[in-house]
Design a protein around this motif. Structure first.
Motif, PDB file in Angstrom:
ATOM      1  N   ARG A 282       0.807  -1.219   0.000  1.00 51.37           N
ATOM      2  CA  ARG A 282       0.000   0.000   0.000  1.00 51.37           C
ATOM      3  C   ARG A 282       0.840   1.268   0.000  1.00 51.37           C
ATOM      4  O   ARG A 282       0.311   2.363   0.067  1.00 51.37           O
ATOM      5  N   THR A 283       2.169   1.126  -0.063  1.00 57.22           N
ATOM      6  CA  THR A 283       3.044   2.302   0.028  1.00 57.22           C
ATOM      7  C   THR A 283       2.794   3.290  -1.106  1.00 57.22           C
ATOM      8  O   THR A 283       2.665   4.496  -0.879  1.00 57.22           O
ATOM      9  N   GLU A 284       2.720   2.793  -2.334  1.00 56.58           N
ATOM     10  CA  GLU A 284       2.517   3.685  -3.478  1.00 56.58           C
ATOM     11  C   GLU A 284       1.206   4.454  -3.334  1.00 56.58           C
ATOM     12  O   GLU A 284       1.168   5.682  -3.530  1.00 56.58           O
ATOM     13  N   ALA A 285       0.130   3.765  -2.976  1.00 54.32           N
ATOM     14  CA  ALA A 285      -1.170   4.424  -2.841  1.00 54.32           C
ATOM     15  C   ALA A 285      -1.148   5.460  -1.722  1.00 54.32           C
ATOM     16  O   ALA A 285      -1.717   6.554  -1.869  1.00 54.32           O
ATOM     17  N   ARG A 289      -1.672   9.480  -2.248  1.00 53.05           N
ATOM     18  CA  ARG A 289      -2.748  10.151  -1.534  1.00 53.05           C
ATOM     19  C   ARG A 289      -2.223  11.342  -0.732  1.00 53.05           C
ATOM     20  O   ARG A 289      -2.825  12.413  -0.720  1.00 53.05           O
ATOM     21  N   TRP A 290      -1.073  11.158  -0.053  1.00 53.73           N
ATOM     22  CA  TRP A 290      -0.501  12.260   0.714  1.00 53.73           C
ATOM     23  C   TRP A 290      -0.096  13.417  -0.195  1.00 53.73           C
ATOM     24  O   TRP A 290      -0.314  14.586   0.145  1.00 53.73           O
ATOM     25  N   LEU A 291       0.495  13.097  -1.331  1.00 55.95           N
ATOM     26  CA  LEU A 291       0.869  14.147  -2.269  1.00 55.95           C
ATOM     27  C   LEU A 291      -0.372  14.859  -2.803  1.00 55.95           C
ATOM     28  O   LEU A 291      -0.352  16.067  -3.046  1.00 55.95           O
ATOM     29  N   GLY A 292      -1.452  14.113  -2.990  1.00 54.25           N
ATOM     30  CA  GLY A 292      -2.695  14.734  -3.429  1.00 54.25           C
ATOM     31  C   GLY A 292      -3.224  15.703  -2.393  1.00 54.25           C
ATOM     32  O   GLY A 292      -3.703  16.798  -2.727  1.00 54.25           O
ATOM     33  N   TRP A 293      -3.119  15.319  -1.109  1.00 48.02           N
ATOM     34  CA  TRP A 293      -3.555  16.222  -0.047  1.00 48.02           C
ATOM     35  C   TRP A 293      -2.712  17.495  -0.025  1.00 48.02           C
ATOM     36  O   TRP A 293      -3.201  18.578   0.301  1.00 48.02           O
ATOM     37  N   LEU A 294      -1.443  17.365  -0.372  1.00 43.60           N
ATOM     38  CA  LEU A 294      -0.558  18.533  -0.392  1.00 43.60           C
ATOM     39  C   LEU A 294      -0.689  19.334  -1.681  1.00 43.60           C
ATOM     40  O   LEU A 294      -0.008  20.340  -1.861  1.00 43.60           O
ATOM     41  N   GLY A 295      -1.528  18.840  -2.587  1.00 39.55           N
ATOM     42  CA  GLY A 295      -1.702  19.545  -3.860  1.00 39.55           C
ATOM     43  C   GLY A 295      -0.550  19.353  -4.802  1.00 39.55           C
ATOM     44  O   GLY A 295      -0.344  20.151  -5.720  1.00 39.55           O
ATOM     45  N   ARG A 296       0.210  18.264  -4.575  1.00 40.34           N
ATOM     46  CA  ARG A 296       1.378  18.014  -5.410  1.00 40.34           C
ATOM     47  C   ARG A 296       1.328  16.600  -5.962  1.00 40.34           C
ATOM     48  O   ARG A 296       2.295  15.863  -5.935  1.00 40.34           O
ATOM     49  N   GLY A 297       0.204  16.201  -6.460  1.00 36.99           N
ATOM     50  CA  GLY A 297       0.061  14.847  -6.958  1.00 36.99           C
ATOM     51  C   GLY A 297       0.595  14.643  -8.354  1.00 36.99           C
ATOM     52  O   GLY A 297       0.556  13.544  -8.883  1.00 36.99           O
ATOM     53  N   ARG A 298       1.101  15.704  -8.998  1.00 34.81           N
ATOM     54  CA  ARG A 298       1.503  15.610 -10.400  1.00 34.81           C
ATOM     55  C   ARG A 298       2.900  15.047 -10.655  1.00 34.81           C
ATOM     56  O   ARG A 298       3.143  14.491 -11.714  1.00 34.81           O
ATOM     57  N   PRO A 299       3.896  15.227  -9.732  1.00 37.77           N
ATOM     58  CA  PRO A 299       5.265  14.891 -10.103  1.00 37.77           C
ATOM     59  C   PRO A 299       5.414  13.478 -10.653  1.00 37.77           C
ATOM     60  O   PRO A 299       5.030  12.510 -10.036  1.00 37.77           O
ATOM     61  N   SER A 300       5.985  13.399 -11.850  1.00 34.83           N
ATOM     62  CA  SER A 300       6.122  12.092 -12.509  1.00 34.83           C
ATOM     63  C   SER A 300       7.128  11.216 -11.790  1.00 34.83           C
ATOM     64  O   SER A 300       7.119  10.011 -11.963  1.00 34.83           O
ATOM     65  N   ALA A 301       8.026  11.814 -10.994  1.00 30.27           N
ATOM     66  CA  ALA A 301       8.997  11.005 -10.265  1.00 30.27           C
ATOM     67  C   ALA A 301       8.309  10.081  -9.279  1.00 30.27           C
ATOM     68  O   ALA A 301       8.862   9.077  -8.864  1.00 30.27           O
ATOM     69  N   PHE A 302       7.075  10.419  -8.896  1.00 27.24           N
ATOM     70  CA  PHE A 302       6.338   9.587  -7.950  1.00 27.24           C
ATOM     71  C   PHE A 302       5.216   8.839  -8.627  1.00 27.24           C
ATOM     72  O   PHE A 302       4.253   8.441  -8.014  1.00 27.24           O
ATOM     73  N   ALA A 303       5.325   8.685  -9.908  1.00 23.83           N
ATOM     74  CA  ALA A 303       4.333   7.903 -10.654  1.00 23.83           C
ATOM     75  C   ALA A 303       4.996   6.670 -11.214  1.00 23.83           C
ATOM     76  O   ALA A 303       6.120   6.731 -11.715  1.00 23.83           O
ATOM     77  N   SER A 304       4.339   5.565 -11.105  1.00 23.17           N
ATOM     78  CA  SER A 304       4.905   4.306 -11.597  1.00 23.17           C
ATOM     79  C   SER A 304       4.443   4.029 -12.999  1.00 23.17           C
ATOM     80  O   SER A 304       3.340   4.412 -13.397  1.00 23.17           O
ATOM     81  N   SER A 305       5.300   3.378 -13.736  1.00 20.77           N
ATOM     82  CA  SER A 305       4.940   2.961 -15.087  1.00 20.77           C
ATOM     83  C   SER A 305       4.717   1.464 -15.083  1.00 20.77           C
ATOM     84  O   SER A 305       5.448   0.713 -14.451  1.00 20.77           O
ATOM     85  N   ALA A 306       3.700   1.033 -15.798  1.00 20.32           N
ATOM     86  CA  ALA A 306       3.400  -0.386 -15.820  1.00 20.32           C
ATOM     87  C   ALA A 306       4.433  -1.115 -16.665  1.00 20.32           C
ATOM     88  O   ALA A 306       4.975  -0.551 -17.592  1.00 20.32           O
TER      89      ALA A 306
END
Length: 306
Positions: A282-285, A289-306
């Motif tokens: 559940r770490t990624e989720a 979620r925390w980044l979304g609360w901070l209004g910073r959910g966009r950074p691609s460095a924290f996005a995983s690619s399938a």
């Protein structure tokens, strides 16, 4: 026979289950960040130069050779900058595997060079870098991952074996057990007066003053709570039903310690290891979620690619 097979399967799963790589990435980022803060906190050149404030067992016991060649102060300054740069690279995930190895040995050199500005927190920091040698912590949430994606290369998020995570978990459990056993041999802890004396000690007080006598009962209760929790943690933290309670009590105790006592970097360093006990699936989720609360959910460095 079925019982033996079931135990063997649980044992194999406990040590070798495949988990997403995000917990390793989170721990790498936190360890690198705490390491950089540690170096900045001990930035005073007097702690790094041979002509400064050095422990008698410091400078790798090479001061005669370094002084004879006129590079004593340069060596200390180079070590300081190298450690800062290395911990920042670790946090950012630049050449992750190589930097993890360098920072394990570099953190050893940090303590051996001069122990005066450091404490048990830095020994713990050194120990926390060890499991990074065995985990691919730069697969996600790293500059390495971003560069691979931009080059159109491998953007995998391969699962990792869980056993390096277990090393962090066991390290924390053993640390608390050792602390509890030491406290049980101390008469102040057995009598319940340890926190009363510590909180009234000017050496450790964050805010000078005398703890009111009306708080004596509370300090006794907190002394015994700390001792009982440290004894219980190495057992109860392994059970899902009691794990959250153990971690929350630990968080509260460490935050209280940090708020009232001068304990250096120990509080943030030890809390980094708590991440190892969070559900790795559940770490990624959680982070998204925390980044979304901070209004910073966009950074691609924290996005995983399938």
């Amino acid at each position: 026979m079925a019982l033996t097979a079931n135990f063997a399967e649980r044992w194999r799963e406990f040590w070798f289950e495949e988990i997403p790589p995000h917990s390793y990435a989170a721990l790498r980022i936190l360890i690198g960040t705490v390491g950089a803060i540690t170096i900045i906190g001990a930035w005073n050149p007097a702690f790094w130069k041979l002509s400064g404030i050095m422990a008698s067992t410091g400078d790798w016991r090479s001061s005669p050779w370094l002084a004879a060649h006129g590079v004593g102060d340069i060596a200390g300054s180079a070590l300081r900058w190298s450690l800062l740069f290395g911990f920042l690279c670790l946090a950012a995930g630049i050449r992750t595997q190589a930097v993890a190895i360098l920072m394990f040995f570099g953190s050893t050199g940090m303590i051996w060079w001069n122990s005066y500005p450091f404490s048990g927190a830095q020994q713990l920091l050194h120990n926390l870098t060890f499991p990074l040698l065995f985990a691919e912590s730069g697969i996600v949430w790293s500059i390495d991952a971003l560069l691979r994606a931009r080059r159109g290369g491998d953007t995998r998020t391969d699962t990792q074996p869980v056993w390096p995570l277990r090393l962090w978990q066991y390290q924390l459990a053993i640390m608390y057990l050792a602390a509890a056993l030491w406290k049980m041999g101390n008469p102040d802890w057995r009598s319940g007066t340890a926190l009363h004396y510590v909180l009234n000690n000017l050496t450790f007080q964050r805010f000078p003053g005398v703890v009111p006598s009306s708080m004596f009962g509370a300090t006794v209760a907190l002394t015994y709570l700390t001792l009982a929790w440290e004894l219980a943690f190495p057992v109860l933290v392994w059970f899902r039903r009691t794990r959250t309670v153990m971690l929350l009590i630990g968080l509260a105790l460490h935050l209280g310690m940090w708020a009232t006592l001068e304990v250096g970097a120990f509080m943030p360093t030890v809390l980094v290891a708590y991440v190892a006990f969070l559900d790795p699936h559940r770490t990624e989720a959680r982070v998204q979620r925390w980044l979304g609360w901070l209004g910073r959910g966009r950074p691609s460095a924290f996005a995983s690619s399938a």
